[in-house]
Scaffold this motif. Structure first.
Motif, PDB file in Angstrom:
ATOM      1  N   ARG A   1       0.788  -1.209   0.000  1.00 55.54           N
ATOM      2  CA  ARG A   1       0.000   0.000   0.000  1.00 55.54           C
ATOM      3  C   ARG A   1       0.830   1.273   0.000  1.00 55.54           C
ATOM      4  O   ARG A   1       0.470   2.249  -0.619  1.00 55.54           O
ATOM      5  CB  ARG A   1      -0.901  -0.037   1.232  1.00 55.54           C
ATOM      6  N   GLY A   2       1.951   1.316   0.696  1.00 57.92           N
ATOM      7  CA  GLY A   2       2.714   2.544   0.860  1.00 57.92           C
ATOM      8  C   GLY A   2       3.137   3.180  -0.440  1.00 57.92           C
ATOM      9  O   GLY A   2       3.040   4.375  -0.625  1.00 57.92           O
ATOM     10  N   LYS A   3       3.614   2.370  -1.353  1.00 50.68           N
ATOM     11  CA  LYS A   3       4.083   2.908  -2.625  1.00 50.68           C
ATOM     12  C   LYS A   3       2.923   3.481  -3.434  1.00 50.68           C
ATOM     13  O   LYS A   3       3.025   4.552  -4.002  1.00 50.68           O
ATOM     14  CB  LYS A   3       4.799   1.816  -3.404  1.00 50.68           C
ATOM     15  N   SER A   4       1.799   2.793  -3.474  1.00 49.44           N
ATOM     16  CA  SER A   4       0.671   3.303  -4.240  1.00 49.44           C
ATOM     17  C   SER A   4       0.090   4.549  -3.587  1.00 49.44           C
ATOM     18  O   SER A   4      -0.355   5.448  -4.275  1.00 49.44           O
ATOM     19  CB  SER A   4      -0.400   2.227  -4.411  1.00 49.44           C
ATOM     20  N   ASP A   5       0.089   4.604  -2.260  1.00 52.13           N
ATOM     21  CA  ASP A   5      -0.368   5.806  -1.567  1.00 52.13           C
ATOM     22  C   ASP A   5       0.493   7.000  -1.942  1.00 52.13           C
ATOM     23  O   ASP A   5      -0.001   8.083  -2.202  1.00 52.13           O
ATOM     24  CB  ASP A   5      -0.320   5.625  -0.045  1.00 52.13           C
ATOM     25  N   ARG A   6       1.808   6.780  -1.955  1.00 51.68           N
ATOM     26  CA  ARG A   6       2.723   7.873  -2.273  1.00 51.68           C
ATOM     27  C   ARG A   6       2.520   8.335  -3.707  1.00 51.68           C
ATOM     28  O   ARG A   6       2.487   9.528  -3.991  1.00 51.68           O
ATOM     29  CB  ARG A   6       4.163   7.432  -2.040  1.00 51.68           C
ATOM     30  N   HIS A   7       2.363   7.386  -4.633  1.00 50.05           N
ATOM     31  CA  HIS A   7       2.156   7.758  -6.032  1.00 50.05           C
ATOM     32  C   HIS A   7       0.815   8.461  -6.220  1.00 50.05           C
ATOM     33  O   HIS A   7       0.714   9.415  -6.980  1.00 50.05           O
ATOM     34  CB  HIS A   7       2.259   6.541  -6.949  1.00 50.05           C
ATOM     35  N   PHE A   8      -0.206   7.996  -5.531  1.00 52.02           N
ATOM     36  CA  PHE A   8      -1.509   8.644  -5.613  1.00 52.02           C
ATOM     37  C   PHE A   8      -1.400  10.081  -5.121  1.00 52.02           C
ATOM     38  O   PHE A   8      -1.895  11.004  -5.765  1.00 52.02           O
ATOM     39  CB  PHE A   8      -2.548   7.885  -4.780  1.00 52.02           C
ATOM     40  N   LEU A   9      -0.731  10.272  -3.991  1.00 56.70           N
ATOM     41  CA  LEU A   9      -0.577  11.610  -3.428  1.00 56.70           C
ATOM     42  C   LEU A   9       0.225  12.502  -4.361  1.00 56.70           C
ATOM     43  O   LEU A   9      -0.150  13.646  -4.611  1.00 56.70           O
ATOM     44  CB  LEU A   9       0.084  11.532  -2.050  1.00 56.70           C
ATOM     45  N   ASP A  10       1.316  11.972  -4.916  1.00 64.01           N
ATOM     46  CA  ASP A  10       2.113  12.745  -5.873  1.00 64.01           C
ATOM     47  C   ASP A  10       1.276  13.158  -7.074  1.00 64.01           C
ATOM     48  O   ASP A  10       1.336  14.307  -7.522  1.00 64.01           O
ATOM     49  CB  ASP A  10       3.325  11.947  -6.348  1.00 64.01           C
ATOM     50  N   ASP A  11       0.487  12.223  -7.594  1.00 62.48           N
ATOM     51  CA  ASP A  11      -0.361  12.526  -8.749  1.00 62.48           C
ATOM     52  C   ASP A  11      -1.381  13.604  -8.419  1.00 62.48           C
ATOM     53  O   ASP A  11      -1.596  14.535  -9.203  1.00 62.48           O
ATOM     54  CB  ASP A  11      -1.082  11.271  -9.243  1.00 62.48           C
ATOM     55  N   GLU A  12      -2.014  13.486  -7.260  1.00 59.25           N
ATOM     56  CA  GLU A  12      -3.001  14.483  -6.843  1.00 59.25           C
ATOM     57  C   GLU A  12      -2.361  15.858  -6.676  1.00 59.25           C
ATOM     58  O   GLU A  12      -2.909  16.874  -7.111  1.00 59.25           O
ATOM     59  CB  GLU A  12      -3.659  14.066  -5.518  1.00 59.25           C
ATOM     60  N   LEU A  13      -1.202  15.893  -6.032  1.00 64.28           N
ATOM     61  CA  LEU A  13      -0.508  17.166  -5.812  1.00 64.28           C
ATOM     62  C   LEU A  13      -0.055  17.779  -7.131  1.00 64.28           C
ATOM     63  O   LEU A  13      -0.211  18.985  -7.350  1.00 64.28           O
ATOM     64  CB  LEU A  13       0.684  16.974  -4.875  1.00 64.28           C
TER      65      LEU A  13
ATOM     66  N   GLY B   1       0.795  28.433  -9.425  1.00 63.83           N
ATOM     67  CA  GLY B   1       1.505  29.273  -8.460  1.00 63.83           C
ATOM     68  C   GLY B   1       2.920  28.794  -8.220  1.00 63.83           C
ATOM     69  O   GLY B   1       3.456  27.964  -8.972  1.00 63.83           O
ATOM     70  N   PRO B   2       3.545  29.283  -7.155  1.00 65.73           N
ATOM     71  CA  PRO B   2       4.943  28.945  -6.873  1.00 65.73           C
ATOM     72  C   PRO B   2       5.134  27.602  -6.171  1.00 65.73           C
ATOM     73  O   PRO B   2       6.258  27.149  -6.013  1.00 65.73           O
ATOM     74  CB  PRO B   2       5.378  30.085  -5.941  1.00 65.73           C
ATOM     75  N   LEU B   3       4.068  26.967  -5.766  1.00 67.20           N
ATOM     76  CA  LEU B   3       4.139  25.733  -4.992  1.00 67.20           C
ATOM     77  C   LEU B   3       4.678  24.578  -5.832  1.00 67.20           C
ATOM     78  O   LEU B   3       4.399  24.484  -7.025  1.00 67.20           O
ATOM     79  CB  LEU B   3       2.740  25.395  -4.480  1.00 67.20           C
ATOM     80  N   ARG B   4       5.458  23.709  -5.195  1.00 67.79           N
ATOM     81  CA  ARG B   4       6.020  22.527  -5.839  1.00 67.79           C
ATOM     82  C   ARG B   4       5.636  21.290  -5.039  1.00 67.79           C
ATOM     83  O   ARG B   4       5.415  21.373  -3.829  1.00 67.79           O
ATOM     84  CB  ARG B   4       7.538  22.618  -5.884  1.00 67.79           C
ATOM     85  N   VAL B   5       5.613  20.145  -5.694  1.00 66.57           N
ATOM     86  CA  VAL B   5       5.301  18.899  -4.996  1.00 66.57           C
ATOM     87  C   VAL B   5       6.323  18.654  -3.886  1.00 66.57           C
ATOM     88  O   VAL B   5       5.982  18.178  -2.805  1.00 66.57           O
ATOM     89  CB  VAL B   5       5.267  17.710  -5.984  1.00 66.57           C
ATOM     90  N   SER B   6       7.562  19.022  -4.113  1.00 65.97           N
ATOM     91  CA  SER B   6       8.619  18.812  -3.107  1.00 65.97           C
ATOM     92  C   SER B   6       8.418  19.673  -1.855  1.00 65.97           C
ATOM     93  O   SER B   6       9.068  19.429  -0.838  1.00 65.97           O
ATOM     94  CB  SER B   6       9.989  19.095  -3.717  1.00 65.97           C
ATOM     95  N   ASP B   7       7.520  20.648  -1.905  1.00 72.44           N
ATOM     96  CA  ASP B   7       7.224  21.463  -0.726  1.00 72.44           C
ATOM     97  C   ASP B   7       6.367  20.710   0.289  1.00 72.44           C
ATOM     98  O   ASP B   7       6.202  21.157   1.412  1.00 72.44           O
ATOM     99  CB  ASP B   7       6.509  22.759  -1.128  1.00 72.44           C
TER     100      ASP B   7
END
Length: 145
Positions: free
Chosen positions: A23-35, A44-50
């Motif tokens: 689950r952890g990897k898919s959760d992270r990818h889902f969150l990255d995709d959403e962000l 705006g100036p926001l980045r996923v790495s923020d």
């Protein structure tokens, strides 16, 4: 990669299309995709790495609660962060991850307290070595830079 010294010989090589280990990897990818989608649309100036570990932990918990309760607080939190960051210049914020986390913790202070209280206290003997699940040093006093 390091041969048998670290048990790599027992692992099957990952090929194209192989899935991660749970689950952890898919959760992270889902969150990255959403962000990425939300940030890209806002422009705006926001980045996923923020969105550092504490921010991702917070958002992950919001998403889990949304799934259980049928709410949309995950999206509301993202929208709130975008609202407060889209008009800023990148140079106007010294530490974006800290700023993002501050906004999120103000979105739902009780949720952050709940997450923080789950973390075992240092020296309590609950940790079995290795990574103790800390939240990026938020329990330590700020450093003098």
């Amino acid at each position: 990669r390091f041969g048998g010294a670290f048990g790599d010989r027992d692992r099957a090589p990952k090929g194209k299309g192989s899935k991660g280990s749970g689950r952890g990897k898919s959760d992270r990818h889902f969150l990255d995709d959403e962000l990425e989608e939300a940030i890209g649309d806002a422009g705006g100036p926001l980045r996923v790495s923020d969105f550092d570990f504490p921010a991702r932990t917070f958002l992950g918990e919001l998403r889990r609660k949304d799934q259980a309760d049928g709410t949309q607080r995950f999206q509301e939190a993202i929208d709130m962060v975008l609202k407060y960051t889209c008009s800023k210049e990148r140079d106007s914020v010294r530490k974006w991850p800290a700023y993002v986390f501050t906004l999120l913790s103000k979105f739902d202070p009780h949720l952050w307290e709940e997450i923080r209280d789950r973390k075992p206290a240092k020296g309590s003997g609950k940790s079995k070595g290795g990574f103790s699940g800390g939240f990026g040093g938020f329990d330590r006093p700020p450093r003098d830079d």
